[in-house]
Design an enzyme around this catalytic site. Structure first.
Site, short mmCIF file in Angstrom:
data_model
loop_
_atom_site.label_atom_id
_atom_site.label_comp_id
_atom_site.label_asym_id
_atom_site.label_seq_id
_atom_site.Cartn_x
_atom_site.Cartn_y
_atom_site.Cartn_z
N THR A 241 -1.18 1.28 -10.75
CA THR A 241 -2.38 0.68 -10.18
C THR A 241 -3.08 1.63 -9.22
O THR A 241 -4.22 1.39 -8.83
CB THR A 241 -2.03 -0.65 -9.47
OG1 THR A 241 -3.22 -1.40 -9.25
CG2 THR A 241 -1.34 -0.39 -8.14
N GLU B 231 0.83 -1.21 0.00
CA GLU B 231 0.00 0.00 0.00
C GLU B 231 0.86 1.26 0.00
O GLU B 231 0.57 2.23 -0.71
CB GLU B 231 -0.94 0.01 1.21
CG GLU B 231 -2.00 -1.08 1.19
CD GLU B 231 -3.02 -0.88 0.09
OE1 GLU B 231 -3.03 0.19 -0.55
OE2 GLU B 231 -3.83 -1.80 -0.14
N GLU C 95 -18.00 -5.64 -2.95
CA GLU C 95 -16.71 -6.32 -2.95
C GLU C 95 -16.81 -7.71 -3.54
O GLU C 95 -15.92 -8.16 -4.26
CB GLU C 95 -16.15 -6.38 -1.53
CG GLU C 95 -15.78 -5.03 -0.94
CD GLU C 95 -14.56 -4.40 -1.60
OE1 GLU C 95 -13.47 -4.44 -0.99
OE2 GLU C 95 -14.69 -3.87 -2.71
N ASP D 266 -4.75 -9.48 -8.31
CA ASP D 266 -5.10 -8.67 -9.47
C ASP D 266 -3.92 -7.93 -10.11
O ASP D 266 -3.63 -8.09 -11.30
CB ASP D 266 -6.20 -7.67 -9.08
CG ASP D 266 -5.89 -6.91 -7.79
OD1 ASP D 266 -4.89 -7.24 -7.13
OD2 ASP D 266 -6.65 -5.99 -7.45
N GLU E 213 -11.76 0.82 -10.23
CA GLU E 213 -11.35 -0.10 -11.30
C GLU E 213 -12.29 -0.07 -12.50
O GLU E 213 -11.84 -0.05 -13.66
CB GLU E 213 -11.23 -1.52 -10.76
CG GLU E 213 -10.01 -1.78 -9.90
CD GLU E 213 -10.12 -1.21 -8.50
OE1 GLU E 213 -9.09 -1.09 -7.80
OE2 GLU E 213 -11.26 -0.86 -8.10
#
EC number: 3.2.1.-
Length: 1019
Positions: free
Chosen positions: A498, A156, A394, A295, A415
């Protein structure tokens, strides 16, 4: 449903609210907190409510198309959404990490690093807000300090903070008018943060831990498992940090971790698991998918290729992408949805019927890879889910009818918006503007709060949670803004991380190793020498002609139709129009400088060319696999209709090949399956996998041995940190000295290298002759010399032999161009492609190039073209390590001349004249003759017991493992490391030999093993 009138009312409300927040921010900055007596009243005056409520679910395409005026209004509203959240954060939360939008407070998720402000930096550039950006940088200079005693999440913090700092730094230095006084502080912050994250890699196999302490490093007793995405999504940021600081350590560690995880994919399905143990390299969770936990591993393989141009990243991406598309797609009535579900990586069976909202990035990834039709099909399914649930939970079920019992929140994830933006950028289809409008209105209507936008904790009830993730600013609001801006061409100039941070494409080396063709290379060199920095008037025509060279640009025949948007020629007027639009839309992104047009055009071409290459590779593999699946399904006795992982690798050979001249051997790189190792003859009794572990001093150790059975294993399918111990019978009692199937026997070579000390063609007694092989690129020796092979006349060229600086020729030869010019350049095999080093020699003025194979046994091997099809204008030949030693010795002894002769027939070398192959140091000093090269099989002979058959242990260390070893901290000598692996493998094997290798009627010799390698043309 929103009307234009209602949207204008809401925007008016938000403008008043934003102005109030800006006033509060000003008061907070200019006065101490205890002096802000009117803060509460000002906050209350800014409060209001949105008049409209959510409309009933309906298809986004049932409404009228988005008009030009409505698109402008949506863009403006997205901008206001950003500032509403940003100003609220600065007022109520800074310098804490995150904003609580309901209670108007702040909270820390990473120790108090002003994470939301850092994360938002490059969005301020996109919005054209230089003043706020300058203020933000100044605040960070005052407040940001990574020296905190706090446990942070490596993944993160990398994508949110490190990526943001690097992106903003790049934008500030490429447009110095934003902040003329900027002194590089953001890069210094990034460098410091990168260093503090490095302890995470201190694991047995270099796979980073998920958590560390920024001040103390490793945390004793903390978790020793990590997710696949956590380990593999550091590549873009760490690679950019290496490029910007010049320190390759960051990308080396990140890439090594990716290669280790990539090597763990299932040998039956090609899939990767979700969570792994960093100490044992075993899967903790065996569910393979493209959602949470895995992902961005897929995402960063492709984006790392687009950013850095290394074909190794593309090769890995194509393989895992193809496996995912073949193994994770649902069949039967669900096939039309395009959903990729979680499957067991070993059996390929469906594990649970839930779809992860994080996998909504997949259509956008497909757009970047040119798979637009597949992306559109899956995007339609995602929009159906959004409409059905009023957001993306989610987890939801495959039939899009049920929320997950627990994970039913929507935390403002971006996304699907990113995929919508990328699909619109490539297609221009208005339906994606309609889809974006639906998403935009849902977020604005459901999540708006007085101090930001709140997470929907339960989409069924609409209940909100007092949380706003920092990614709302760099991703969610940014993609909503870009979708309704003139930003369709932006993906040709920037890679979006990302976390939505904009990073530029980098050349493969400071010497611009990915220039767009031989002609342009010469033009660039000439301009550099002449001090030319502005773009010549005819540059557009030059680019149009040179960019097509060997790359499939311009000439559209043979290019899949879906790749044409990336591969087609750019006309001058279109490119100029595109850049004018970008400059108007994003005035701070360095599009407005006339002096930068040259660099801008090259950047566009560079990224488009890489997207073109990726599209052709992915399309070729996928189309062939589909044909094979259909043929298998139609066969009377057809088995599985899904090709296996091995087939995918075989197809990579077809669609990611270097171009070779007829008759030349194809070049192979890391990960190729062709050219598997040729071992000594005899029955294979056992194969064991040794996972190599490197300690802090560069020592090599073998982990627990794993049984691989007796089937032949392709080296490319082995983990990157592996060696294989193979026990087989040896009918002769003497091991074969085969060098691998890529080695070319000297007697088959058709080129001769002769050393002499006079500028004539006479043969002297002291002359030395060596066999050599030509290259699959550039002119042949005969063509360059203008002669006819086999005519009985001398065919070749003569010149002085000169060593290059650097010895491997992988960078500019400016340091000794005066020596190389007009001579024959002697280059060692090194860390770049063959064609690249020969091109550098040609730029320095060399007449020809002689490359010495200094790696992996030093045998004669073919030199194939690189991915770009580079065609140097001079001939190149390769000699083995033994000849290289003598060539270097001749240079040390005097001023030698060499003749390169194309004999037209194989060069016959007496066996007695053959020299042992050894690794050649760049200095030209040979190894002692009694110390065999660790990469060469060592022949041994043992007396077998009467009536018994001799057995032999061979140790295979594949090329990708050798490359991995060479990158490890503490490893300075690959030869010594190879020897250490051999010893470690045998040490691990000896205690087990009585249990594993008691073969009746056969004797075993474990003390004399051979390290065997797979020869490749270039690393």
């Amino acid at each position: 449903m929103f009307t234009l009138e209602s949207r204008q009312k809401r925007q008016h409300h938000w403008r008043r609210h934003t102005a109030a927040m800006a006033t509060l921010c000003y008061l907070a900055v200019t006065q101490p907190p205890w002096d802000v007596t009117d803060a509460t009243d000002a906050k209350q005056s800014a409060q209001g409510s949105v008049a409209e409520q959510a409309a009933p679910p309906q298809s986004p395409h049932a409404r009228p198309p988005v008009s030009s005026g409505e698109r402008d209004a949506l863009r403006e509203e997205a901008r206001l959404m950003f500032y509403h959240a940003f100003n609220s954060y600065m007022m109520y939360a800074f310098p804490k990490d995150d904003l609580r939008p309901i209670s108007c407070t702040g909270t820390n998720s990473q120790g108090g690093l002003a994470l939301t402000l850092v994360d938002a930096l490059d969005t301020l550039v996109v919005l054209g807000d230089a003043e706020t950006l300058r203020d933000a940088v100044q605040k960070l200079d005052q407040h940001l300090d990574f020296r905190i005693d706090h446990r942070v999440h490596v993944f993160e913090l990398t994508i949110r903070a490190l990526g943001a700092l690097l992106s903003a730094h790049h934008m500030l230095i490429t447009n110095q008018s934003i902040m003329p006084e900027y002194d590089g502080s953001l890069l210094r912050f990034a460098h410091d943060l990168g260093d503090r994250l490095l302890p995470a890699f201190e694991t047995p196999y270099g796979v980073p831990l998920s958590w560390i302490n920024l001040q103390k490093g490793l945390i004793p007793g903390d978790l020793r498992v990590t997710c696949t995405a956590c380990a593999g999504t550091l590549l873009l940021e760490f690679g950019a940090l290496s490029r910007m600081t010049g320190d390759q350590l960051y990308e080396t560690l990140a890439r090594s971790a990716v290669e280790v995880v990539y090597g763990m994919r299932s040998t039956t399905t090609g899939l990767l698991g979700n969570t792994l143990d960093v100490d044992t390299l075993t899967w903790v969770r065996v569910d393979g998918g493209v959602g949470a936990g895995i992902d961005s591993f897929y995402e960063y393989l492709l984006k790392a290729y687009l950013a850095f141009g290394d074909p190794g990243y593309l090769r890995m991406f194509v393989e895992v992408y193809a496996a995912a598309m073949q193994r994770l797609q649902l069949a039967g009535r669900w096939a039309s949805t395009g959903w990729l579900a979680d499957m067991h990586i070993g059996t390929g069976q469906l594990l649970h019927p839930w779809i992860s909202s994080l996998s909504a990035f997949w259509p956008g990834l497909q757009v970047l890879a040119g798979q637009v039709d597949d992306a559109a099909r899956m995007h339609a399914s995602w929009m159906s889910a959004w409409t059905a649930f009023g957001g993306l939970p989610e987890l939801f079920d495959i039939s899009v009818t049920q929320l997950h019992p627990v994970q039913r929140s929507y935390p403002l994830r971006p996304e699907l918006i990113e995929s919508t933006y990328l699909l619109h950028s490539i297609t221009g289809d208005a339906k994606y503007l309609q889809a974006g409008r639906t998403i935009h209105e849902t977020i604005a209507n459901k999540t708006f709060q007085n101090c930001g936008f709140a997470t929907v904790s339960d989409l069924a009830s609409g209940q909100l949670e007092d949380s706003m993730e920092s990614f709302f600013l760099p991703e969610t609001s940014k993609y909503l803004y870009l979708l309704n801006s003139d930003a369709a061409a932006l993906p040709d100039y920037y890679i979006f991380s990302t976390e939505g941070h904009l990073l530029p494409p980098f050349p493969r080396s400071p010497a611009d190793r990915e220039s767009v063709g031989a002609q342009q290379k010469r033009v660039l060199e000439q301009q550099r020498r002449q001090g030319i920095t502005a773009m010549p008037k005819n540059i557009w025509n030059l680019l149009a002609s040179t960019v097509t060279e060997g790359l499939g640009f311009g000439e559209t025949s043979g290019i899949p139709s879906n790749c044409l948007p990336m591969c087609a020629d750019r006309k001058e007027k279109d490119l100029r129009k595109e850049q004018r639009s970008l400059r108007r839309a994003f005035p701070l992104l360095s599009f407005s400088s006339t002096k930068s047009e040259w660099a801008l055009a090259l950047t566009c071409m560079l990224l488009r060319r890489r997207r073109c290459t990726a599209c052709k590779a992915v399309t070729g593999v996928m189309q062939t696999m589909a044909q094979l699946s259909n043929a298998t399904a139609a066969a009377p006795r057809g088995g599985s209709t899904v090709p296996g992982a091995g087939l995918i690798q075989d197809l990579l050979q077809r669609f990611l090949p270097p171009k070779v001249r007829p008759g030349a051997r194809p070049a192979q790189g890391l990960g190729d399956t062709a050219g598997d190792v040729s071992f000594a003859s005899g029955e294979v009794l056992q194969q064991l996998l040794c996972r190599i572990r490197v300690d802090g001093q560069g020592g090599m150790h073998c982990g627990q041995l794993e049984d691989l059975g007796t089937l032949q294993i392709a080296p490319s399918k082995l983990p990157v940190n592996s060696a294989v111990l193979m026990v087989r019978t040896d009918d002769t009692g003497v091991a074969s000295e085969a060098a691998g199937s890529d080695a070319i026997p000297p007697e088959q070579a058709s080129i001769q290298v002769r050393i002499h000390h006079e500028d004539d063609l006479k043969v002297h007694a002291q002359d030395q002759n060596f066999p050599a092989v030509g290259a699959a690129f550039g002119p042949s020796l005969a063509d360059a010399a203008g002669c006819i092979p086999g005519s009985g006349l001398y065919c070749g060229m003569t010149g002085k032999l000169r060593v290059t600086v650097p010895a491997d020729g992988c960078q500019s030869l400016a340091d000794n161009v005066h020596e190389v010019q007009g001579a024959i350049a002697l280059l060692d095999r090194g860390t770049c492609m063959f064609a690249e080093k020969v091109q550098n020699a040609a730029i320095a003025g060399a007449r020809a190039a002689v490359v010495v194979n200094t790696m992996e046994g030093g045998h004669l091997i073919a030199m194939g073209e690189d991915e770009q099809g580079t065609q140097p204008p001079i001939p190149a030949i390769l000699v083995d390590a033994a000849a290289g030693l003598k060539l270097h010795a001749a240079i040390q002894a005097g001023d030698p001349w060499v003749s390169l002769s194309d004999l037209g027939t194989p060069f016959n070398v007496p066996t007695s004249d053959a020299q042992p192959g050894g690794s050649l140091a760049q200095s030209g000093i040979s190894l002692p003759k009694d110390e065999p090269d660790a990469c060469t099989p060592t022949p041994t002979s043992q007396d077998a017991a009467p009536g018994a058959q001799h057995t032999r242990v061979e140790v295979l260390v594949p090329p990708q493992s050798q490359a991995w070893m060479a990158k490890q901290p503490g490893v300075t000598d690959l030869q010594a490391a190879m020897t250490a692996v051999l010893q470690a493998a045998m040490t691990a094997l000896n205690p087990q030999q009585s249990q594993l290798f008691q073969v009746p009627g056969k004797s075993s010799s474990f003390g004399n093993s051979a390290a065997t390698t797979n020869e490749h043309t270039e690393l």
